[in-house]
Design an enzyme around this catalytic site. Structure first.
Site, mmCIF file in Angstrom:
data_model
loop_
_atom_site.group_PDB
_atom_site.id
_atom_site.type_symbol
_atom_site.label_atom_id
_atom_site.label_comp_id
_atom_site.label_asym_id
_atom_site.label_seq_id
_atom_site.Cartn_x
_atom_site.Cartn_y
_atom_site.Cartn_z
ATOM 1 N N ARG A 127 -6.796 -7.709 -10.113
ATOM 2 C CA ARG A 127 -7.634 -9.304 -10.195
ATOM 3 C C ARG A 127 -8.953 -8.894 -10.849
ATOM 4 N NH1 ARG A 127 -10.847 -9.256 -6.065
ATOM 5 N NH2 ARG A 127 -9.554 -8.773 -4.007
ATOM 6 N N LYS A 155 0.869 -1.205 0.087
ATOM 7 C CA LYS A 155 -0.064 0.108 -0.057
ATOM 8 C C LYS A 155 0.956 1.326 0.071
ATOM 9 C CE LYS A 155 -4.332 -2.117 2.168
ATOM 10 N NZ LYS A 155 -3.748 -3.342 1.900
#
Length: 639
Positions: A297, A116
């Site tokens: 994804r 992150k």
């Protein structure tokens, strides 16, 4: 175009991928663990390979076994679905190194967005707005405390390698910071093997907005508009919708444009999602929406995007993986109507949402535009994997239409004996705040127990169950079952620790219609549920009130000789009276406990069938009674 594909996943997403691949003429290969030997995805594929024991770490998470299965079966490509190895850059590289096609983004793109803090730095450089905070490498506790003070409390502490709500802490005041840091780092290390954290400004009215992006190997990147995933429980999404309510054209252009810049910054190929956090306290505004992370994804909630755009995202994935360009240009994509998805989980809201596993002896889905599932009646919910039974998806011209369609589809869903969150979903969908789009990620927590269906059946459901037992030869549909001429007939039922004898002839009738062409069906006037369905299963009547299941043991049934309007309370079985709670001549109200009978090693409370007076009392504490002995007679209260 690919000719063969191995799906490195299970359940709903494996079935979803198989469906599109088959439509495209692509041969499919499934993999399965011991627990999934008879699973739907295994039977749906053209070929299946066993890859190990039930625990995922010994099967679905073992990349070497999956690659070996692909080579064994001659599969050209591997589609990872979501979860498991879908965002594992090392596995993606191993697939490519094995000479196979990876249906997903480049490993370097996955790595770039995997942490992150690194991802946020990359987004800053690409001109994508990020949440104010600290992303540095210095993890000294005192230094982090100083940064938190500079950001301003409350702050959000997040593991840089985190996900799924793990490694996250809200810190409200400086005095709480040290303990929260220790706890957060400990959880992060245990869950991800990385205890580094970042700090962000806590958003008081946060909304979770995400944008579907898609890239190809020819340098094209498009967005397919936004989704709102603000309805979350413990950081897990519950209900998703597209588009986001309150999103105007200018804000949409700004946010979706930022998402495309984010994807281009990592040379993205395939399906991905850019997640943003928005401060919804002043409505959705471009200057109050910040990048949070990227999921490299296909998302669980991708069907709502497909419903509003008419695109099959799995087909796009397979075409792009085959080297084709994205099928549509940005100016060829548009929003059509509104779509919503509810995640039906095998969990019991009445017991703190504990997972509920086991065989699905009865499974019926309500009428929806799409039901994405990996199970069927007779199958099982395994304790080894995610307990999601299905994704129920509905589309409408307006948001109100989509809410109504989804609420009814979930209300009509029947699952037994596995417990589900269906009733919880219905209550969330019909809540005033959701209908009015007054949303943030704290919606469910603030609503609290108001969204939890009663664990025991309401009084009126005893009447419905009695009529179902009486009319058990008739099919049960949407709101009950077909009315016939009803003879005097008593049915004794036990549920939730209470036993009641219901005189079917006394039940007040209300006629309702379900659907444009529906016949008339029975529903008591005093039930709180909008939709009641049910069936007889062995010696039980199983009812579903707005999706929540209630079981009624059929203690006795017979023609009886009581006059219509009788308040005769008969013993449902031989037993011992262990408590008497009323006296002769006493006024009672409907549902009030009259006495308690001990039978079959269980206690059964017998209650008043209507408001009235105890006209006859033939029971005393300690007395042994026989089946159908008259224990109490209630005379109806004068009107």
């Amino acid at each position: 175009m690919l000719k063969s594909l191995l799906i490195a996943n299970r359940g709903e997403i494996a079935c979803r991928i198989i469906r599109t691949a088959r439509a495209m003429g692509i041969r499919t290969v499934a993999v399965y663990s011991d627990a999934d030997a008879k699973a739907l995805h295994v039977r749906s594929a053209d070929e299946a390979v066993h890859i190990g024991p039930s625990p995922a770490r010994e099967s679905y998470l073992v990349g070497e076994k999956i690659i070996a299965a692909a080579k064994q079966t001659g599969a050209e490509a591997i589609h990872p679905g979501y979860g498991f190895l879908s965002e594992n850059a090392e596995f993606a590289q191993s697939v490519i190194d094995a000479g196979l096609i990876w249906v997903g983004p480049k490993p370097d793109s996955i790595r770039a967005m995997g942490l992150k803090d690194a991802a946020k730095k990359l987004m800053d450089a690409a001109g994508v707005p990020t949440t104010p905070g600290y992303l540095g490498d210095n993890q000294d506790p005192d230094f982090l405390a100083e940064q938190a003070a500079a950001i301003g409390y409350p702050v959000l502490m997040k593991a840089v390698a985190g996900g799924g709500g793990k490694g996250m802490r809200k810190v409200d005041a400086p005095a709480d910071f040290a303990d929260a840091l220790v706890s957060c780092k400990r959880e992060a290390a245990a869950s991800f093997g990385n205890d580094v954290v970042l700090l962000e400004k806590w958003i008081e009215s946060p909304r979770h907005i995400e944008v579907q992006v898609f890239g190809d190997s020819h340098g094209n990147v498009v967005h397919l508009f936004e989704r709102d995933c603000s309805l979350q429980r413990r950081h897990q999404k519950v209900i998703e919708e597209a588009p986001a309510p309150g999103m105007d054209a200018a804000t949409r252009a700004a946010v979706c444009g930022a998402a495309v810049r984010a994807a281009k910054a990592v040379d993205y190929e395939g399906a991905g999602t850019i997640e943003f956090i928005a401060d919804g306290s002043q409505g959705l505004r471009a200057d109050r929406i910040w990048f949070m992370e990227m999921n490299t994804r296909l998302q669980v909630e991708h069907p709502v995007t497909e419903e509003i755009t008419g695109v099959d995202l799995v087909e796009w994935q397979l075409r792009v993986a085959s080297g084709e360009p994205i099928p549509l240009r940005q100016d060829e994509l548009s929003i059509n109507g509104w779509a919503m998805e509810a995640r039906l989980y095998a969990e019991d809201p009445a017991k703190g949402f504990l997972p509920s596993t086991g065989r699905l002896e009865h499974l019926v889905f309500g009428e929806a535009d799409r039901v994405e599932t990996g199970v069927e009646q007779g199958g099982a919910v395994s304790p080894f994997y995610d307990p999601m039974i299905a994704k129920i998806v509905c589309h409408g011209e307006t948001r109100s239409d989509a809410i109504s369609a989804l609420a009814h589809a979930v209300s009509e869903t029947e699952v037994w004996p596995v417990r589900t969150n269906a009733g919880f979903l219905v209550r969330a969908l019909w809540s005033d705040s959701f209908v009015e789009a007054d949303l943030d990620t704290g919606f469910i927590a603030k609503a609290g127990d108001a969204l939890i269906p009663p664990s025991e059946p309401e009084d009126a459901l005893f009447e419905v169950a009695a009529r179902l037992v009486h009319d058990s030869t008739e099919p049960v549909h949407n709101a009950g079952f077909r009315l016939n001429a009803v003879p005097v007939h008593r049915v004794t039922l036990a549920s939730g620790g209470e036993t009641r004898t219901v005189d079917v002839a006394m039940i007040g009738d209300q006629i309702v219609s379900v659907g444009d062409d529906a016949a008339d069906y029975y529903l008591p006037e005093n039930t709180d549920a909008a939709v009641v369905t049910g069936h007889i299963q062995g010696d039980q009547a199983i009812l579903f009130a707005d999706g929540t299941a209630y079981a009624f043991d059929i203690a006795a049934r017979g023609s009886g000789h009581a006059a219509a309007g009788s308040g005769s309370i008969l013993s449902p079985m031989p037993g011992k009276v262990i408590a008497v709670d009323v006296t002769a001549g006493q006024s009672v109200t409907k549902g009030q406990k009259l006495l308690t009978l001990e039978a079959m090693k269980m206690e059964h409370s017998l209650v008043a069938p209507f408001d009235g007076v105890v006209a006859e009392l033939n029971a005393s504490e300690g007395a042994q009674v026989q089946v159908e002995a008259l224990l109490v007679r209630i005379e109806a209260a004068a009107e």
